[in-house]
Structures are given as structure tokens and as C-alpha cells.
Design an enzyme around this catalytic site. Structure first.
Site, PDB file in Angstrom:
ATOM      1  N   GLY A  13      -7.916  16.326 -40.069  1.00  0.00           N
ATOM      2  CA  GLY A  13      -7.241  17.205 -41.029  1.00  0.00           C
ATOM      3  C   GLY A  13      -5.724  17.267 -40.936  1.00  0.00           C
ATOM      4  O   GLY A  13      -5.124  18.289 -41.258  1.00  0.00           O
ATOM      5  N   MET A  91     -15.210  11.575 -45.946  1.00  0.00           N
ATOM      6  CA  MET A  91     -15.836  10.266 -45.749  1.00  0.00           C
ATOM      7  C   MET A  91     -17.107  10.053 -46.571  1.00  0.00           C
ATOM      8  O   MET A  91     -18.000   9.316 -46.146  1.00  0.00           O
ATOM      9  CB  MET A  91     -16.149  10.068 -44.256  1.00  0.00           C
ATOM     10  CG  MET A  91     -14.942  10.200 -43.349  1.00  0.00           C
ATOM     11  SD  MET A  91     -13.627   9.058 -43.790  1.00  0.00           S
ATOM     12  CE  MET A  91     -14.254   7.577 -43.016  1.00  0.00           C
ATOM     13  N   HIS A 110      -5.190   7.318 -49.450  1.00  0.00           N
ATOM     14  CA  HIS A 110      -5.779   6.153 -48.766  1.00  0.00           C
ATOM     15  C   HIS A 110      -4.678   5.418 -47.994  1.00  0.00           C
ATOM     16  O   HIS A 110      -3.594   5.180 -48.546  1.00  0.00           O
ATOM     17  CB  HIS A 110      -6.422   5.213 -49.796  1.00  0.00           C
ATOM     18  CG  HIS A 110      -7.072   4.032 -49.157  1.00  0.00           C
ATOM     19  ND1 HIS A 110      -8.162   4.158 -48.316  1.00  0.00           N
ATOM     20  CD2 HIS A 110      -6.784   2.710 -49.200  1.00  0.00           C
ATOM     21  CE1 HIS A 110      -8.507   2.967 -47.875  1.00  0.00           C
ATOM     22  NE2 HIS A 110      -7.692   2.063 -48.389  1.00  0.00           N
ATOM     23  N   ASP A 142     -12.224   7.740 -58.832  1.00  0.00           N
ATOM     24  CA  ASP A 142     -13.300   7.370 -59.744  1.00  0.00           C
ATOM     25  C   ASP A 142     -14.545   7.087 -58.910  1.00  0.00           C
ATOM     26  O   ASP A 142     -14.556   7.372 -57.709  1.00  0.00           O
ATOM     27  CB  ASP A 142     -12.883   6.199 -60.657  1.00  0.00           C
ATOM     28  CG  ASP A 142     -12.629   4.926 -59.872  1.00  0.00           C
ATOM     29  OD1 ASP A 142     -12.962   4.872 -58.667  1.00  0.00           O
ATOM     30  OD2 ASP A 142     -12.094   3.967 -60.472  1.00  0.00           O
ATOM     31  N   GLY A 144     -15.736   4.464 -57.728  1.00  0.00           N
ATOM     32  CA  GLY A 144     -15.673   3.381 -56.749  1.00  0.00           C
ATOM     33  C   GLY A 144     -15.080   3.858 -55.429  1.00  0.00           C
ATOM     34  O   GLY A 144     -14.840   5.047 -55.216  1.00  0.00           O
ATOM     35  N   VAL A 145     -14.838   2.895 -54.534  1.00  0.00           N
ATOM     36  CA  VAL A 145     -14.251   3.225 -53.227  1.00  0.00           C
ATOM     37  C   VAL A 145     -12.752   2.938 -53.281  1.00  0.00           C
ATOM     38  O   VAL A 145     -12.350   1.774 -53.404  1.00  0.00           O
ATOM     39  CB  VAL A 145     -14.929   2.408 -52.100  1.00  0.00           C
ATOM     40  CG1 VAL A 145     -14.247   2.673 -50.761  1.00  0.00           C
ATOM     41  CG2 VAL A 145     -16.406   2.753 -52.021  1.00  0.00           C
TER      42      VAL A 145
HETATM   43  C1  GRF Z   1      -6.048   9.394 -43.423  1.00  0.00           C
HETATM   44  O1  GRF Z   1      -5.590   8.184 -42.891  1.00  0.00           O
HETATM   45  C2  GRF Z   1      -6.319   9.268 -44.895  1.00  0.00           C
HETATM   46  O2  GRF Z   1      -5.435   8.405 -45.539  1.00  0.00           O
HETATM   47  C3  GRF Z   1      -7.710   8.699 -44.923  1.00  0.00           C
HETATM   48  O3  GRF Z   1      -8.381   9.355 -43.870  1.00  0.00           O
HETATM   49  C4  GRF Z   1      -7.421   9.752 -42.882  1.00  0.00           C
HETATM   50  C5  GRF Z   1      -7.581  11.236 -42.708  1.00  0.00           C
HETATM   51  O4  GRF Z   1      -6.745  11.726 -41.683  1.00  0.00           O
HETATM   52  N1  GRF Z   1      -8.344   8.880 -46.207  1.00  0.00           N
HETATM   53  P1  GRF Z   1      -6.580  13.276 -41.494  1.00  0.00           P
HETATM   54  O5  GRF Z   1      -7.997  13.856 -41.309  1.00  0.00           O
HETATM   55  O6  GRF Z   1      -5.916  13.843 -42.697  1.00  0.00           O
HETATM   56  O7  GRF Z   1      -5.778  13.439 -40.250  1.00  0.00           O
END
Ligand code: GRF
Length: 213
Positions: A13, A91, A110, A142, A144-145
Site C-alpha cells: 500500500g 492483484m 502499472h 478495461d 484486459g491485463v
Molecule cells: C506497484 O508497483 C504498482 O505499480 C503495482 O503494484 C505495486 C503496488 O505497490 N500495480 P504498493 O502496494 O502500492 O506499495
């Protein structure tokens, strides 16, 4: 406009923390209405609680289908008054059941320059590929991933002696800045989306609101 946001997390987080800090500092015009995690062990839950933000855990394991899980998330977010959803290290892939409820109002961060290196461990993917430049992307989600319309990107060099950790740490600094600044641009302006030509990707851009009188 003050954004009423819900943040979905699965882990530590730090991106959530950057949102909470920016709100606290007055640099992001938003309220976090709810932080939802699919994992009870997510360290981000404690960050939210420390900031006085409501949290809830809804485990995907308790549901028979992705749609049923998504429906439960949507119900809680709507109940909490959420209008925009931020995926900050969440996730799970969301289904149309979720995305239709928050059409074009779901944002993801991302750690790569999409469309490069979607999915898990994009930092390691960039290293393994031998990329000389990578970065981070804030995009609309959207089905997709990591594939939705791009709102903002920031590039950084990959150094010859970078490790997963060193690259990941430098990227994280940029992620936090990009996520917060993009959310603030959304709060200040309006998001425009065009379907484009048939068969082409939708395009999205942010228009600044006219200055107040
Ligand atoms: C980050 O690298 C984000 O880009 C990816 O997952 C990670 C999450 O990190 N989607 P955090 O939980 O915000 O520290």
C-alpha cells in the site's frame, strides 16, 4: 471537484499512502471513502486505519465466481459513496460486472510503460528483456491485463547495474508522483474519452477545467 475515491489493494500500500499523504498535504482534492483489500494481511490496511479511513477485507476465496466477487466489491463501494476507483497494487482482474458499474472511472497504476511488460513483476520483465528505458503508467482499466487507455506515463532509464530492487525503488518514487498528479488532474478537469475509428483503441485525455472566476 472533490473526488470520492475507493482504493483497492492487495499488499503493502505505498501508492495508497501517497494518496493519503497528498490529501493530508492539500495537494490532492479527494476523499478516500473506503479501502478494500482481498487479503486480510495487506499492510496497506493499517496505513488506511492510521489515516482514519474505513477499511474492509473481502476475500475473493469466499466467492464461486469472479463476477460474484466483483458484485460484492461494487455493492460496498457504492454504499460507501465511492465514485472513482483506484487500483493500487490490487492483484485481481476485474470483470465487466465491476467495470460497467464504474464505467471509465477505474484507474490503475502499472510499473511499466504499457503496452510493454503487462502482468506480474513488470520491473523484472524489463530487466530480463534488457530494456534501456522503462517507467510507469496510469491508465483506465478495461477487461484486459494492464491494457486500458493511457492517462499518463513517466519514463526512467534502466541502469546497467540495476537490480530488481534498485529499479523497483526508483520506479516507486515515480509511481507515487504520477498517480497522485493524475488523480489531481482528474479532480481539476474532465476526462474525455473517444471511441475513435471502429476497431481502434479508445483514446482518453484530460481537459483542464477553465480557471475559476
Ligand atoms: C506497484 O508497483 C504498482 O505499480 C503495482 O503494484 C505495486 C503496488 O505497490 N500495480 P504498493 O502496494 O502500492 O506499495
Amino acid at each position: 471537484m472533490t473526488l470520492d475515491i475507493g482504493v483497492l489493494i492487495s499488499g503493502r500500500g505505498t501508492n495508497l499512502q501517497s494518496i493519503l499523504d497528498a490529501i493530508d498535504a492539500g495537494t490532492l482534492d479527494a476523499r478516500v471513502r473506503l479501502v478494500l483489500s482481498n487479503k486480510a494481511s495487506a499492510a496497506g490496511l493499517e496505513r488506511a486505519q492510521k489515516a482514519g479511513v474505513a477499511t474492509e477485507v473481502i476475500s475473493h476465496r469466499g466467492f464461486d465466481s469472479r463476477e460474484a466477487f466483483d458484485a460484492a466489491l461494487v455493492a460496498r463501494l457504492l454504499e460507501a459513496g465511492v465514485e472513482w476507483v483506484v487500483l493500487a497494487g490490487f492483484m485481481r482482474v476485474l470483470t465487466p460486472r465491476f467495470l460497467d458499474a464504474f464505467a471509465n472511472r477505474v484507474v490503475n497504476i502499472h510499473p511499466a510503460l504499457t503496452p510493454a511488460f503487462p502482468g506480474l513483476d513488470a520491473q523484472q520483465q524489463a530487466l530480463d528483456y534488457g530494456a534501456r528505458v522503462t517507467g510507469c503508467t496510469v491508465h483506465l482499466v478495461d477487461a484486459g491485463v494492464d491494457s486500458g487507455p493511457v492517462l499518463a506515463q513517466m519514463a526512467i532509464p534502466v541502469l546497467h547495474n540495476d537490480t530488481r530492487e534498485s529499479l523497483g525503488d526508483r520506479l516507486l518514487v515515480e509511481e507515487h508522483l504520477l498517480l497522485v498528479s493524475t488523480l489531481q488532474r482528474i479532480a481539476q478537469g474532465s476526462l474525455r474519452l473517444s471511441a475513435g475509428e471502429p476497431g481502434s483503441r479508445p483514446r482518453v485525455w484530460l481537459e483542464e477545467a477553465p480557471p475559476e472566476e
